[in-house]
Design a protein around this motif. Structure first.
Motif, PDB file in Angstrom:
ATOM      1  N   LYS A 175       0.842  -1.208   0.000  1.00 23.42           N
ATOM      2  CA  LYS A 175       0.000   0.000   0.000  1.00 23.42           C
ATOM      3  C   LYS A 175       0.879   1.261   0.000  1.00 23.42           C
ATOM      4  N   THR A 176       1.981   1.203   0.739  1.00 22.60           N
ATOM      5  CA  THR A 176       2.880   2.358   0.805  1.00 22.60           C
ATOM      6  C   THR A 176       3.508   2.632  -0.557  1.00 22.60           C
ATOM      7  N   ARG A 177       3.930   1.581  -1.235  1.00 26.22           N
ATOM      8  CA  ARG A 177       4.516   1.763  -2.575  1.00 26.22           C
ATOM      9  C   ARG A 177       3.484   2.362  -3.543  1.00 26.22           C
ATOM     10  N   THR A 178       2.268   1.847  -3.473  1.00 26.84           N
ATOM     11  CA  THR A 178       1.201   2.366  -4.341  1.00 26.84           C
ATOM     12  C   THR A 178       0.977   3.856  -4.075  1.00 26.84           C
ATOM     13  N   LEU A 179       0.973   4.188  -2.794  1.00 29.91           N
ATOM     14  CA  LEU A 179       0.762   5.573  -2.403  1.00 29.91           C
ATOM     15  C   LEU A 179       1.874   6.497  -2.902  1.00 29.91           C
ATOM     16  N   LEU A 180       3.112   6.015  -2.840  1.00 26.04           N
ATOM     17  CA  LEU A 180       4.240   6.830  -3.321  1.00 26.04           C
ATOM     18  C   LEU A 180       4.136   7.035  -4.829  1.00 26.04           C
ATOM     19  N   LEU A 181       3.778   5.982  -5.545  1.00 22.58           N
ATOM     20  CA  LEU A 181       3.649   6.101  -7.000  1.00 22.58           C
ATOM     21  C   LEU A 181       2.502   7.039  -7.367  1.00 22.58           C
ATOM     22  N   GLN A 182       1.431   6.970  -6.584  1.00 21.88           N
ATOM     23  CA  GLN A 182       0.289   7.870  -6.811  1.00 21.88           C
ATOM     24  C   GLN A 182       0.686   9.329  -6.584  1.00 21.88           C
ATOM     25  N   ALA A 183       1.396   9.571  -5.475  1.00 17.57           N
ATOM     26  CA  ALA A 183       1.809  10.948  -5.159  1.00 17.57           C
ATOM     27  C   ALA A 183       2.767  11.463  -6.228  1.00 17.57           C
ATOM     28  N   GLN A 184       3.576  10.571  -6.762  1.00 16.97           N
ATOM     29  CA  GLN A 184       4.480  10.970  -7.853  1.00 16.97           C
ATOM     30  C   GLN A 184       3.667  11.362  -9.097  1.00 16.97           C
ATOM     31  N   GLN A 185       2.704  10.514  -9.449  1.00 19.42           N
ATOM     32  CA  GLN A 185       1.928  10.769 -10.663  1.00 19.42           C
ATOM     33  C   GLN A 185       1.009  11.975 -10.528  1.00 19.42           C
ATOM     34  N   GLU A 186       0.333  12.068  -9.381  1.00 22.64           N
ATOM     35  CA  GLU A 186      -0.685  13.108  -9.231  1.00 22.64           C
ATOM     36  C   GLU A 186      -0.100  14.470  -8.905  1.00 22.64           C
ATOM     37  N   ARG A 187       0.944  14.486  -8.083  1.00 23.48           N
ATOM     38  CA  ARG A 187       1.450  15.786  -7.631  1.00 23.48           C
ATOM     39  C   ARG A 187       2.898  16.023  -8.015  1.00 23.48           C
ATOM     40  N   GLY A 188       3.483  15.078  -8.718  1.00 25.66           N
ATOM     41  CA  GLY A 188       4.871  15.250  -9.150  1.00 25.66           C
ATOM     42  C   GLY A 188       5.843  15.263  -7.995  1.00 25.66           C
ATOM     43  N   MET A 189       5.488  14.580  -6.912  1.00 22.72           N
ATOM     44  CA  MET A 189       6.377  14.555  -5.748  1.00 22.72           C
ATOM     45  C   MET A 189       7.702  13.870  -6.108  1.00 22.72           C
ATOM     46  N   THR A 190       8.791  14.438  -5.618  1.00 21.00           N
ATOM     47  CA  THR A 190      10.116  13.841  -5.781  1.00 21.00           C
ATOM     48  C   THR A 190      10.416  13.013  -4.536  1.00 21.00           C
ATOM     49  N   VAL A 191      10.962  11.828  -4.719  1.00 17.83           N
ATOM     50  CA  VAL A 191      11.239  10.956  -3.571  1.00 17.83           C
ATOM     51  C   VAL A 191      12.671  10.456  -3.642  1.00 17.83           C
ATOM     52  N   LEU A 192      13.380  10.548  -2.525  1.00 18.49           N
ATOM     53  CA  LEU A 192      14.673   9.874  -2.380  1.00 18.49           C
ATOM     54  C   LEU A 192      14.475   8.753  -1.379  1.00 18.49           C
ATOM     55  N   ILE A 193      14.780   7.554  -1.780  1.00 22.04           N
ATOM     56  CA  ILE A 193      14.440   6.408  -0.936  1.00 22.04           C
ATOM     57  C   ILE A 193      15.610   5.442  -0.819  1.00 22.04           C
ATOM     58  N   THR A 194      15.753   4.842   0.364  1.00 23.57           N
ATOM     59  CA  THR A 194      16.682   3.727   0.515  1.00 23.57           C
ATOM     60  C   THR A 194      15.860   2.501   0.879  1.00 23.57           C
ATOM     61  N   SER A 195      16.340   1.351   0.462  1.00 24.78           N
ATOM     62  CA  SER A 195      15.671   0.100   0.813  1.00 24.78           C
ATOM     63  C   SER A 195      16.627  -1.040   0.520  1.00 24.78           C
ATOM     64  N   HIS A 196      16.492  -2.102   1.315  1.00 21.93           N
ATOM     65  CA  HIS A 196      17.259  -3.316   1.013  1.00 21.93           C
ATOM     66  C   HIS A 196      16.382  -4.327   0.268  1.00 21.93           C
ATOM     67  N   ASN A 197      15.169  -3.893  -0.063  1.00 24.00           N
ATOM     68  CA  ASN A 197      14.265  -4.748  -0.830  1.00 24.00           C
ATOM     69  C   ASN A 197      14.445  -4.408  -2.320  1.00 24.00           C
ATOM     70  N   MET A 198      15.197  -5.260  -3.013  1.00 24.90           N
ATOM     71  CA  MET A 198      15.587  -4.939  -4.386  1.00 24.90           C
ATOM     72  C   MET A 198      14.388  -4.933  -5.342  1.00 24.90           C
ATOM     73  N   ALA A 199      13.422  -5.813  -5.093  1.00 24.66           N
ATOM     74  CA  ALA A 199      12.223  -5.827  -5.952  1.00 24.66           C
ATOM     75  C   ALA A 199      11.485  -4.499  -5.803  1.00 24.66           C
ATOM     76  N   GLU A 200      11.442  -4.004  -4.583  1.00 28.17           N
ATOM     77  CA  GLU A 200      10.796  -2.718  -4.317  1.00 28.17           C
ATOM     78  C   GLU A 200      11.515  -1.585  -5.050  1.00 28.17           C
ATOM     79  N   MET A 201      12.838  -1.608  -5.002  1.00 31.49           N
ATOM     80  CA  MET A 201      13.608  -0.557  -5.681  1.00 31.49           C
ATOM     81  C   MET A 201      13.374  -0.625  -7.196  1.00 31.49           C
ATOM     82  N   GLU A 202      13.295  -1.844  -7.723  1.00 30.41           N
ATOM     83  CA  GLU A 202      13.031  -1.990  -9.166  1.00 30.41           C
ATOM     84  C   GLU A 202      11.653  -1.428  -9.509  1.00 30.41           C
ATOM     85  N   GLN A 203      10.687  -1.704  -8.643  1.00 27.82           N
ATOM     86  CA  GLN A 203       9.323  -1.256  -8.918  1.00 27.82           C
ATOM     87  C   GLN A 203       9.207   0.271  -8.843  1.00 27.82           C
ATOM     88  N   LEU A 204       9.898   0.870  -7.870  1.00 31.38           N
ATOM     89  CA  LEU A 204       9.676   2.287  -7.591  1.00 31.38           C
ATOM     90  C   LEU A 204      10.580   3.254  -8.335  1.00 31.38           C
TER      91      LEU A 204
END
Ligand SMILES: Nc1ncnc2c1ncn2[C@@H]1O[C@H](COP(=O)(O)OP(=O)(O)OP(=O)(O)O)[C@@H](O)[C@H]1O
Ligand SMILES: [Mg+2]
Length: 247
Positions: A175-204
Motif C-alpha cells: 500500500k505504501t509503494r502504491t501511495l508513493l507512485l500515486q503521489a508521484q503521478q498526481e502531484r509530481g512529488m520527488t522521492v529519495l528512498i533507501t531500501s534493502h528490498n531490491m524488488a521494491e527498488m526496481e518497482q519504484l
C-alpha cells in the motif's frame, strides 16, 4: 528531461568524515523533479549519512547540497517547509500519543485544518485505532506507519525515506509503494528512498545510485544498472557486487 529545469536535489562532491572513517566519499548526483530516486548499497555504505546531510541533521565535511534551488544554512527554513522525511535517525517523542505527535508536527509545518489532515493520514496508514496510544507502546511496523503519516502531513514536494518499508507487513508495504507512485503521478512529488528490498527498488525507482563504502559505484536506471553488471535483476546485481564478483 528538460535541461533548463532546476533539479529537485543536487549534490556535488559530498563528503562526510567521522574521525578517520569516510562514511560518504565525494558523492555527486542529481534528482530531477518528479523522480523516485533510490540510494542503494550494503549496510554501512553511507545511505543514511547522505540523507541526514540532505536534511541538514548533520553537517557535511565538504561538498555542496542544493534542494529546490536553495542551500543550507541560508535556505534552511524554506527547504524544510517544503520537504519531509521518515528516518530512524530521528526518533519521535515516545511518551506522546500518535495524535499528540502528529498535532505537534502539523503545528510545526503550519498545516491548515490540521485535524482533517491528520485524520486523512492516519486513515491512509490504518492507524486510526491507535491515535490515543503512546508511540513508545507501538510495534515497530506501527511506528513506521506513524513516521510515514508524519512524512506526508505537509504534502511535501521532496520526500526523503530511509528504509520506509523495512518493518511493514507485506500488505502495508505494498500500500505504501502504491501511495508513493500515486503521489508521484498526481502531484509530481520527488522521492529519495533507501531500501534493502531490491524488488521494491526496481518497482519504484526511475534512477538509482549504487554506493559502495561511501563512493559512487554506478548510477542509472534499473535497466542500465542491470546491463552494466550483466545481471537479470537488481537482487543479482547486489549479490554480484557484495560477493566481489565484479572486481
Ligand atoms: N554518528 C556517527 N559517528 C561515527 N560513525 C558513523 C556515524 N553514523 C554513521 N557512521 C558510520 O558511517 C558509515 C555509514 O553509515 P550509514 O548509517 O550511513 O550506512 P547505511 O548505508 O545507511 O547502512 P544501513 O544499510 O546499515 O542502514 C558506517 O561505517 C557507520 O559506522
Ligand atoms: Mg541506513
Amino acid at each position: 528531461m528538460n535541461q533548463q529545469t532546476t533539479p529537485a536535489v543536487s549534490v556535488r562532491h559530498l563528503t562526510k568524515q567521522f574521525g578517520d572513517a569516510l562514511a560518504v566519499n565525494d558523492l555527486s548526483f542529481e534528482v530531477a523533479a518528479g523522480q523516485i530516486y533510490g540510494l542503494l548499497g550494503a549496510n554501512g555504505a553511507g545511505k543514511t549519512t547522505t540523507l541526514a546531510m540532505l536534511l541538514n541533521l548533520i553537517t557535511p565535511t565538504s561538498g555542496e547540497i542544493s534542494i529546490l534551488g536553495e542551500q543550507y544554512p541560508a535556505g534552511r527554513e524554506r527547504i524544510l517547509s517544503r520537504v519531509n522525511f521518515s528516518s530512524t535517525y530521528v526518533s519521535l517523542p515516545l511518551r506522546l500519543t500518535v495524535w499528540e505527535n502528529l498535532r505537534v508536527f502539523a503545528a510545526l509545518y503550519g498545516i491548515k485544518r490540521p485535524k482533517q489532515r491528520i485524520h486523512e493520514m492516519v486513515e491512509r496508514f490504518e492507524l486510526t485505532y491507535a491515535l490515543k496510544t503512546r508511540v513508545g507502546e507501538l510495534s515497530s511496523g506501527q511506528k513506521t506507519r506513524v513516521y510515514l503519516a508524519k512524512a506526508l502531513l505537509n504534502d511535501p514536494e521532496v520526500l526523503f525515506l530511509d528504509e520506509p518499508t523495512a518493518s511493514l507487513d507485506p500488505d502495508m508495504a505494498d500500500k505504501t509503494r502504491t501511495l508513493l507512485l500515486q503521489a508521484q503521478q498526481e502531484r509530481g512529488m520527488t522521492v529519495l528512498i533507501t531500501s534493502h528490498n531490491m524488488a521494491e527498488m526496481e518497482q519504484l525507482c526511475n534512477r538509482l545510485l549504487f554506493i559502495d563504502k561511501g563512493k559512487r559505484l554506478m548510477e542509472g536506471t534499473v535497466v542500465e544498472i542491470r546491463e552494466h553488471f550483466g545481471q537479470d535483476s537488481l537482487e543479482d546485481v547486489f549479490l554480484h557486487v557484495a560477493r566481489g564478483e565484479s572486481l
